[in-house]
Design a protein around this motif. Structure first.
Motif, PDB file in Angstrom:
ATOM      1  N   UNK A   1       0.881  -1.172   0.000  1.00  0.00           N
ATOM      2  CA  UNK A   1       0.000   0.000   0.000  1.00  0.00           C
ATOM      3  C   UNK A   1       0.918   1.222   0.000  1.00  0.00           C
ATOM      4  N   UNK A   2       0.642   2.206  -0.855  1.00  0.00           N
ATOM      5  CA  UNK A   2       1.464   3.414  -0.911  1.00  0.00           C
ATOM      6  C   UNK A   2       0.708   4.558  -0.249  1.00  0.00           C
ATOM      7  N   UNK A   3       1.467   5.385   0.461  1.00  0.00           N
ATOM      8  CA  UNK A   3       0.841   6.484   1.190  1.00  0.00           C
ATOM      9  C   UNK A   3       1.570   7.799   0.932  1.00  0.00           C
ATOM     10  N   UNK A   4       0.861   8.897   1.146  1.00  0.00           N
ATOM     11  CA  UNK A   4       1.476  10.227   1.040  1.00  0.00           C
ATOM     12  C   UNK A   4       2.026  10.478  -0.355  1.00  0.00           C
ATOM     13  N   UNK A   5       3.241  11.059  -0.392  1.00  0.00           N
ATOM     14  CA  UNK A   5       3.854  11.402  -1.681  1.00  0.00           C
ATOM     15  C   UNK A   5       4.127  10.166  -2.531  1.00  0.00           C
ATOM     16  N   UNK A   6       4.243   8.998  -1.871  1.00  0.00           N
ATOM     17  CA  UNK A   6       4.541   7.765  -2.617  1.00  0.00           C
ATOM     18  C   UNK A   6       3.401   7.376  -3.559  1.00  0.00           C
ATOM     19  N   UNK A   7       2.185   7.903  -3.304  1.00  0.00           N
ATOM     20  CA  UNK A   7       1.040   7.554  -4.162  1.00  0.00           C
ATOM     21  C   UNK A   7       1.321   7.970  -5.603  1.00  0.00           C
ATOM     22  N   UNK A   8       1.613   9.252  -5.798  1.00  0.00           N
ATOM     23  CA  UNK A   8       1.811   9.749  -7.161  1.00  0.00           C
ATOM     24  C   UNK A   8       3.154   9.279  -7.726  1.00  0.00           C
ATOM     25  N   UNK A   9       4.155   9.126  -6.836  1.00  0.00           N
ATOM     26  CA  UNK A   9       5.464   8.626  -7.290  1.00  0.00           C
ATOM     27  C   UNK A   9       5.303   7.205  -7.843  1.00  0.00           C
ATOM     28  N   UNK A  10       4.427   6.419  -7.224  1.00  0.00           N
ATOM     29  CA  UNK A  10       4.270   5.038  -7.690  1.00  0.00           C
ATOM     30  C   UNK A  10       3.525   4.988  -9.033  1.00  0.00           C
ATOM     31  N   UNK A  11       2.579   5.890  -9.204  1.00  0.00           N
ATOM     32  CA  UNK A  11       1.909   5.959 -10.526  1.00  0.00           C
ATOM     33  C   UNK A  11       2.946   6.319 -11.592  1.00  0.00           C
ATOM     34  N   UNK A  12       3.835   7.255 -11.257  1.00  0.00           N
ATOM     35  CA  UNK A  12       4.917   7.624 -12.198  1.00  0.00           C
ATOM     36  C   UNK A  12       5.818   6.424 -12.488  1.00  0.00           C
ATOM     37  N   UNK A  13       6.109   5.624 -11.446  1.00  0.00           N
ATOM     38  CA  UNK A  13       6.961   4.435 -11.651  1.00  0.00           C
ATOM     39  C   UNK A  13       6.294   3.456 -12.619  1.00  0.00           C
ATOM     40  N   UNK A  14       4.980   3.300 -12.501  1.00  0.00           N
ATOM     41  CA  UNK A  14       4.235   2.406 -13.401  1.00  0.00           C
ATOM     42  C   UNK A  14       4.304   2.915 -14.834  1.00  0.00           C
ATOM     43  N   UNK A  15       4.189   4.244 -14.979  1.00  0.00           N
ATOM     44  CA  UNK A  15       4.257   4.830 -16.327  1.00  0.00           C
ATOM     45  C   UNK A  15       5.662   4.630 -16.922  1.00  0.00           C
ATOM     46  N   UNK A  16       6.688   4.832 -16.097  1.00  0.00           N
ATOM     47  CA  UNK A  16       8.071   4.658 -16.577  1.00  0.00           C
ATOM     48  C   UNK A  16       8.304   3.206 -16.986  1.00  0.00           C
ATOM     49  N   UNK A  17       7.733   2.262 -16.232  1.00  0.00           N
ATOM     50  CA  UNK A  17       7.878   0.826 -16.550  1.00  0.00           C
ATOM     51  C   UNK A  17       7.211   0.521 -17.897  1.00  0.00           C
ATOM     52  N   UNK A  18       6.024   1.085 -18.097  1.00  0.00           N
ATOM     53  CA  UNK A  18       5.301   0.885 -19.365  1.00  0.00           C
ATOM     54  C   UNK A  18       6.127   1.417 -20.540  1.00  0.00           C
ATOM     55  N   UNK A  19       6.716   2.608 -20.372  1.00  0.00           N
ATOM     56  CA  UNK A  19       7.510   3.216 -21.449  1.00  0.00           C
ATOM     57  C   UNK A  19       8.789   2.406 -21.703  1.00  0.00           C
ATOM     58  N   UNK A  20       9.376   1.867 -20.631  1.00  0.00           N
ATOM     59  CA  UNK A  20      10.594   1.052 -20.797  1.00  0.00           C
ATOM     60  C   UNK A  20      10.256  -0.227 -21.569  1.00  0.00           C
ATOM     61  N   UNK A  21       9.161  -0.874 -21.202  1.00  0.00           N
ATOM     62  CA  UNK A  21       8.762  -2.090 -21.921  1.00  0.00           C
ATOM     63  C   UNK A  21       8.517  -1.761 -23.390  1.00  0.00           C
ATOM     64  N   UNK A  22       7.880  -0.621 -23.649  1.00  0.00           N
ATOM     65  CA  UNK A  22       7.585  -0.212 -25.024  1.00  0.00           C
ATOM     66  C   UNK A  22       8.885  -0.110 -25.843  1.00  0.00           C
ATOM     67  N   UNK A  23       9.875   0.499 -25.225  1.00  0.00           N
ATOM     68  CA  UNK A  23      11.167   0.666 -25.909  1.00  0.00           C
ATOM     69  C   UNK A  23      11.817  -0.698 -26.157  1.00  0.00           C
ATOM     70  N   UNK A  24      11.807  -1.561 -25.144  1.00  0.00           N
ATOM     71  CA  UNK A  24      12.462  -2.868 -25.254  1.00  0.00           C
ATOM     72  C   UNK A  24      11.774  -3.773 -26.283  1.00  0.00           C
ATOM     73  N   UNK A  25      10.449  -3.695 -26.358  1.00  0.00           N
ATOM     74  CA  UNK A  25       9.715  -4.537 -27.321  1.00  0.00           C
ATOM     75  C   UNK A  25      10.087  -4.126 -28.740  1.00  0.00           C
TER      76      UNK A  25
END
Ligand SMILES: [Zn+2]
Length: 290
Positions: A215-239
């Motif tokens: 469970x993410x709390x405080x500032x980690x909430x939006x930081x974790x959404x950003x991490x998910x977006x970065x992961x998606x973009x990295x996979x896109x590049x690698x594919x």
């Protein structure tokens, strides 16, 4: 366990048994919203129902009081207990119109998304979705507790995210690609747009993502959404790199294997049809860029 004033999270373990007899351990979180109208978000699988009912009794409520069940989306491990809940409590069942068919028809689900012994663990087929939820809807649970509804497709066409402003609790279902885990989504561009939509929800102080036991709390909430977006973009590049490297004659599985090696994921998983669908979805859309 209690996560916020009105939200409880239950981590439910189960196994997927493949036709080869191999058993894969899995988990899914489900949630109890303790308000005047007792609400359950996702019913996990058939074998999870007694655990959820016992938990509800442990907080001094009765399973028979459950008025609403919200299915974040139609995958078997989110709707599998629907039939048991219908027998025990006769709640109203809420879902997005685009996932209604998969929730109500196991034949349809098995055809488009066959997974091991899914049918034994899924009791949703005999239960009608009674109420449709769309972007911008609000569900009143009484006592000042409201659920705001966001349509966040990508993982499935009808995936929903929910926000309870009273608690600052944001539920994103399986929409957020969890860094370091197997990616599972059907539409890459929709997934990105859904993450951007979640990023714009104001006042979230607790993030509940069903692809993780955290469970993410405080500032980690939006930081974790950003991490998910970065992961998606990295996979896109690698594919795209893997597809260029391997050439036109390469198989889906070969592309997956190269991408998974780069991501540090188990290469054996590249044989799974649902992750192959995910990886190949990158090649039918424009590059996401950085
Ligand atoms: Zn799912």
């Amino acid at each position: 366990m209690r996560i916020s004033p009105h939200v409880h999270s239950l981590l439910l373990n189960f196994e997927i048994e493949l036709s080869s007899g191999v058993k894969i351990p899995r988990f899914v979180p489900a949630y109890v919203i303790e308000a005047e109208r007792l609400t359950v978000v996702d019913t996990a699988v058939k074998s999870s129902a007694p655990t959820i009912f016992e938990y509800i009794e442990s907080i001094g409520r009765k399973p028979e009081e459950i008025e609403y069940v919200i299915n974040t989306h139609g995958h078997f491990d989110h709707v599998g207990g629907n039939g048991i809940f219908a027998e025990r409590a006769k709640p109203r069942f809420f879902a997005h119109p685009k996932d209604k068919a998969i929730i109500e028809s196991l034949e349809y689900q098995e055809r488009i998304r066959p997974i091991g012994n899914m049918r034994e663990q899924n009791t949703s087929g005999d239960v009608a979705v009674t109420d449709l939820l769309n972007e911008g809807d609000t569900l009143d649970l009484g006592g000042g507790v409201q659920v705001e509804v966001f349509h966040t497709p990508g993982h499935s066409p009808g995936s929903l995210s929910l926000f309870i402003p009273e608690d600052g609790a944001l539920f994103c279902g399986d929409v957020l690609p969890e860094p370091g885990t197997l990616p599972v989504y059907e539409d890459v561009r929709q997934t990105l747009d859904s993450l951007i939509k979640l990023r714009l929800v104001r006042g979230a102080t607790v993030l509940l993502s069903q692809l993780s036991d955290q469970v993410w709390r405080g500032d980690d909430v939006y930081a974790h959404i950003d991490d998910g977006e970065a992961y998606l973009r990295r996979i896109d590049r690698l594919v795209r790199q893997a597809a260029d490297l391997l050439g036109e004659k390469s198989s889906r599985e070969e592309i997956c294997r190269v991408v998974f090696r780069e991501l540090g994921l188990p290469e054996a998983a590249s044989a799974l049809p649902i992750v192959q669908t995910t990886i190949m979805a990158h090649l039918v859309t424009d590059p996401l860029g950085e």
